[in-house]
Motif scaffolding. Sequence first.
Motif, short mmCIF file in Angstrom:
data_model
loop_
_atom_site.label_atom_id
_atom_site.label_comp_id
_atom_site.label_asym_id
_atom_site.label_seq_id
_atom_site.Cartn_x
_atom_site.Cartn_y
_atom_site.Cartn_z
N ASN A 7 -5.63 -16.90 -1.84
CA ASN A 7 -6.24 -15.97 -2.78
C ASN A 7 -5.21 -14.87 -3.05
N GLU A 8 -4.84 -14.69 -4.31
CA GLU A 8 -3.74 -13.76 -4.66
C GLU A 8 -3.97 -12.35 -4.13
N ARG A 9 -5.15 -11.84 -4.31
CA ARG A 9 -5.44 -10.46 -3.86
C ARG A 9 -5.34 -10.35 -2.34
N PHE A 10 -5.93 -11.31 -1.63
CA PHE A 10 -5.88 -11.31 -0.18
C PHE A 10 -4.43 -11.40 0.30
N PHE A 11 -3.67 -12.32 -0.31
CA PHE A 11 -2.27 -12.52 0.07
C PHE A 11 -1.45 -11.25 -0.17
N GLU A 13 -2.51 -8.18 -0.14
CA GLU A 13 -2.88 -7.18 0.88
C GLU A 13 -2.24 -7.53 2.22
N TYR A 14 -2.23 -8.81 2.55
CA TYR A 14 -1.60 -9.26 3.80
C TYR A 14 -0.10 -8.91 3.77
N ALA A 15 0.52 -9.05 2.63
CA ALA A 15 1.95 -8.78 2.49
C ALA A 15 2.29 -7.32 2.77
N LYS A 16 1.32 -6.43 2.66
CA LYS A 16 1.55 -5.01 2.90
C LYS A 16 1.55 -4.66 4.39
N MET A 17 1.05 -5.54 5.22
CA MET A 17 0.97 -5.26 6.66
C MET A 17 2.37 -5.17 7.26
N ALA A 18 2.50 -4.35 8.29
CA ALA A 18 3.79 -4.18 8.95
C ALA A 18 4.33 -5.50 9.46
#
Length: 162
Positions: A7-11, A13-18
């Motif tokens: 899911n593009e939005r989920f992915f 957001e995950y990409a922003k994690m440290a």
Amino acid sequence: MYSEYDNERFFMEYAKMARSRDGLRSAGEWRQLKPLFPPLQGARVLDLGCGYGWHCRFAAERGAVRVLGLDLSSKMIAEAKKRSGERQIEYRVCGIEEYEYPENAWDCVVSNLALHYVENIETIFRNVHRTLRQDGIFLFNIEHPVFTAGVGQDRPLRSVLP
């Protein structure tokens, strides 16, 4: 099977994690997991739920001769391939439950924060046991529900869904 990570939005957001930006050094569990790895020089390593491929690259850097990273998410595999240039690493879109688990194939199987997505963990444990070579190591950890359970978790599902 569908992966929420596709899911593009989920992915995004995950990409922003440290841990997504900085890799293993920003993964909270890495300090405890790293010392559990066996020597990997000349080893064959399977990573179940490899995500961005951090553990695959760690294995390659430690001298593994073959590394296979599996993930159900095509977005995760694409990102792992983009970040990796090691020739001994292969990445494959494949669910943990769908992999064939060839007999006596791997010296080390690692799964970091992925097995809690699996419906039948017992089958996976049997498959991993079969695919490990003699004296092989299976390193895994799972997300404890305390980290994923939200406030109001006791409410019926229909009340928390949009």
